[in-house]
Enzyme design. Structure first.
Site, PDB file in Angstrom:
ATOM      1  N   CYS B  83       0.849  -1.083   0.040  1.00  0.00           N
ATOM      2  CA  CYS B  83       0.041  -0.089  -0.127  1.00  0.00           C
ATOM      3  C   CYS B  83       0.820   1.329   0.181  1.00  0.00           C
ATOM      4  O   CYS B  83       0.353   2.513  -0.095  1.00  0.00           O
ATOM      5  CB  CYS B  83      -0.904  -0.020   1.157  1.00  0.00           C
ATOM      6  SG  CYS B  83      -1.368  -1.487   1.550  1.00  0.00           S
ATOM      7  N   CYS B 206     -14.077   0.925   6.864  1.00  0.00           N
ATOM      8  CA  CYS B 206     -12.971   0.492   5.673  1.00  0.00           C
ATOM      9  C   CYS B 206     -12.989   1.320   4.366  1.00  0.00           C
ATOM     10  O   CYS B 206     -13.809   1.666   3.829  1.00  0.00           O
ATOM     11  CB  CYS B 206     -13.197  -0.819   5.246  1.00  0.00           C
ATOM     12  SG  CYS B 206     -13.680  -2.118   6.588  1.00  0.00           S
ATOM     13  N   ILE B 209     -12.549  -0.468  -2.337  1.00  0.00           N
ATOM     14  CA  ILE B 209     -11.543  -0.889  -3.278  1.00  0.00           C
ATOM     15  C   ILE B 209     -11.855  -0.129  -4.373  1.00  0.00           C
ATOM     16  O   ILE B 209     -13.003   0.014  -5.022  1.00  0.00           O
ATOM     17  CB  ILE B 209     -12.230  -2.577  -3.641  1.00  0.00           C
ATOM     18  CG1 ILE B 209     -11.921  -3.434  -2.323  1.00  0.00           C
ATOM     19  CG2 ILE B 209     -11.197  -3.031  -4.774  1.00  0.00           C
ATOM     20  CD1 ILE B 209     -12.519  -4.601  -2.605  1.00  0.00           C
ATOM     21  N   LYS B 329      -9.968   6.426   3.008  1.00  0.00           N
ATOM     22  CA  LYS B 329     -10.977   6.125   3.708  1.00  0.00           C
ATOM     23  C   LYS B 329     -12.300   6.440   2.660  1.00  0.00           C
ATOM     24  O   LYS B 329     -13.035   5.663   2.387  1.00  0.00           O
ATOM     25  CB  LYS B 329     -11.216   6.496   4.909  1.00  0.00           C
ATOM     26  CG  LYS B 329     -12.603   6.483   5.677  1.00  0.00           C
ATOM     27  CD  LYS B 329     -13.082   4.810   5.766  1.00  0.00           C
ATOM     28  CE  LYS B 329     -14.639   4.770   5.925  1.00  0.00           C
ATOM     29  NZ  LYS B 329     -15.315   4.770   4.206  1.00  0.00           N
ATOM     30  N   HIS B 333      -8.283   3.896  -2.175  1.00  0.00           N
ATOM     31  CA  HIS B 333      -6.819   3.558  -1.952  1.00  0.00           C
ATOM     32  C   HIS B 333      -6.757   2.344  -3.072  1.00  0.00           C
ATOM     33  O   HIS B 333      -6.385   1.409  -2.854  1.00  0.00           O
ATOM     34  CB  HIS B 333      -6.962   2.751  -0.654  1.00  0.00           C
ATOM     35  CG  HIS B 333      -5.855   2.262  -0.148  1.00  0.00           C
ATOM     36  ND1 HIS B 333      -4.476   2.840  -0.496  1.00  0.00           N
ATOM     37  CD2 HIS B 333      -5.269   1.271   0.588  1.00  0.00           C
ATOM     38  CE1 HIS B 333      -3.531   2.042  -0.039  1.00  0.00           C
ATOM     39  NE2 HIS B 333      -4.003   1.328   0.475  1.00  0.00           N
TER      40      HIS B 333
END
Lengths: 166, 385
Positions: B83, B206, B209, B329, B333
């Site tokens: 990441c 989370c 995606i 968030k 990401h």
């Protein structure tokens, strides 16, 4: 009201799919060498968890490895059996499962427990309600090989006399 | 080591980008950065592509990206740090310019994560430590950070409400960022009532995606002058940190030592302290990660991250505005893009181009914090106008 409407439109647009090509599938299944850690995997089937210990510098390795990073030797490692009990340091319950575990019918609980030898072990709680799991919990730790031939480590609430601190 | 300036930045729209391939998305970010710097591909000496590539149909993504964006003969390297891949690309490009090896370099961070289904993308992430963790226990990235959340909540009484407040803040700022994946305000109740992904983390704890790309162009001081860059932003410090892969070998689960290492190094190099930072981008892949970042970067004492969000100190108007582009968030990401996107946002902020989400600045000092995996990698970058 208007904002709500726009949000609905945006959500619909997000799900809208454009034309795509399907790729040719790729399957990767690895044959992972376990010659040097075979004892660990075999012993799990007998309920036991093994680590390695360098007889020269006394470093304990878990997960086990036969090469000592302190001594840079591979000839002085012995196998030691870890205690079958530990204290939970943290845990989670997995609801969204990754590929490979999507057939699992329950939401499995992953924990990390410290054993008296000073190393920590990851494991699954089976047959334990997540509400009964807490940090600092005393657990029994058992190795297992499942019916579909996967290795597993299981935590259970410890019943019996308190943990011996070694 | 020579001073290195940021002369151009670009950021594609983040989100489910089923409208474009990864080289096409990279082009959006490269084009914007080149136009921002007012230069062309001819002025770039080297291209560093950052892409984990783990969910791509191309096994080696860099050549297709470089060819598509017009840098085919400039791209000898692709980097990966999970990441933190985007930061690793910037770090590599920075060192090439700073050492005098080249005068200009471009870091291109790009990732497509939505072309495969969710269980597959979850498994690719969870297979961070295949042999000793995933194979037996079906770990996922949410599970890893959930292990940190449980421990933090137990040790410091951090609450699910405090975690939810991080999500509420970052969703709020995402609505002011047209490039963010999410464009919707949420409430603490919605976060708390969203479905559990890995207890105690719920869906709104989370990051999504996402697909996306971001680009940063770096240049030596001489080139900054030669290109007549009006408002260069300077990289004053870059620190790095790393840690063991086996979570069972970590000391505890309430802090990331890689963050502490990287930030200490960056603060020292930039000759600043946490108190000097006026705006920051921190790695909030999950709400607990932002809370831990507050503490590990020294923005508050250890264990007081929950209090810092409770008191609103990380909103604009607070002591230190954090993730005011929506963060991982809510902005999204896309792994390879994230580190470059952080620098994109901070560059805009330091140029006072933040628009509706501009932070008030006096000394123009900003910090980016990019974690790879669950603290296995970390980069902290300090910028100054």
């Amino acid at each position: 009201m208007l904002r709500h409407y726009f949000e609905k439109v945006i959500n619909a647009l997000e799900k809208f799919s454009y034309p795509t090509l399907k790729s040719r599938p790729l399957t990767l299944i690895h044959e992972i060498p376990i010659l040097r850690t075979e004892k660990y995997w075999n012993k799990l089937g007998r309920g036991e968890i093994y680590a390695t210990k360098c007889i020269r510098c006394n470093t304990i390795y878990y997960p086990p490895q036969i090469d000592c990073i302190s001594c840079l030797t591979s000839q002085h490692m012995k196998w030691i059996k870890l205690s079958n009990e530990g204290i939970i340091e943290t845990f989670t319950q997995v609801h969204l499962k990754p590929q490979g575990f999507t057939n699992c019918e329950y939401n499995y609980i992953i924990g990390i427990a410290r054993v008296p030898e000073g190393v920590k072990v990851m494991g699954w709680f089976l047959n334990t309600n997540v509400k009964d799991v807490y940090i600092g919990m005393h657990v029994k730790i058992l190795g297992k090989i499942t019916s579909d031939n996967f290795h597993l480590i299981i935590f259970e609430p410890y019943k019996g006399k308190p943990l011996n601190k070694k | 080591m020579r001073p290195v300036g940021i002369i151009g930045v670009g950021n594609s729209k983040f989100g489910r980008r089923s409208d474009a391939t990864f080289p096409e998305i990279a082009f959006e970010a490269v084009k914007e950065a080149l136009e921002d710097a007012k230069i062309t591909q001819k002025d770039i000496e080297v291209s560093v592509v950052g892409s984990t590539g783990t969910r791509l149909y191309e096994s080696y993504p860099s050549p297709s990206v470089n060819e598509y964006v017009g840098l085919a003969d400039k791209g000898p390297i692709r980097v990966e740090a999970a990441c933190a891949t985007g930061s690793a690309a910037i770090f590599t490009a920075y060192n090439m310019v700073s050492s005098g090896y080249v005068d200009t370099a471009i870091a291109i961070g790009v990732e497509k994560m939505c072309e495969v289904d969710t269980p597959t993308t979850t498994a690719v992430g969870g297979r961070a430590n295949y042999l000793w963790e995933f194979h037996m226990f079906g770990t996922s990235f949410t599970a890893y950070y959930a292990l940190f959340a449980s421990a933090h909540m137990s040790k410091y009484n951090t609450t699910e409400e405090q975690l939810a407040k991080v999500a509420v803040k970052n969703h709020h700022y995402a609505t002011k960022n047209p490039k963010a994946h999410f464009q919707k305000e949420i409430t603490v109740e919605e976060v708390l009532n969203s479905r559990v992904v890995c207890w105690p983390l719920k869906l709104y704890d989370c990051c999504p995606i996402s697909d996306g790309a971001a680009t940063v162009i770096l240049a030596s001081e001489d080139k900054v002058k030669e290109f007549k860059v009006e408002d260069p932003i300077w990289i004053k410090g870059i620190g790095f940190g790393s840690d063991v892969n086996n979570l069972t070998r970590r000391g505890d689960y309430t802090s990331l030592s890689a963050t502490r290492m990287a930030s200490e190094m960056a603060y020292k190099m930039a000759k600043v302290t946490p108190k000097d930072i006026e705006v920051a981008e921190v790695h909030d892949c999950f709400t607990i990660a932002e809370i831990m970042a507050y503490e590990d970067l020294g923005f508050c004492k250890k264990g007081e991250g929950g209090k810092l969000i409770d008191e609103g100190e990380t909103w604009i108007g607070g002591r230190i505005p954090i993730n005011i582009d929506g963060g991982l968030k809510a902005k999204g990401h896309p792994l390879g893009a994230t580190g470059c996107s952080m620098i994109y946002e901070l560059t805009k902020q330091l140029r006072n181009e933040g628009g509706k989400r501009q932070a008030p600045l006096n000394n123009y000092i900003a910090l980016a914090h990019n974690v790879g995996m669950a603290g296995q990698y970390c980069y902290v970058t300090i910028l100054r106008r």
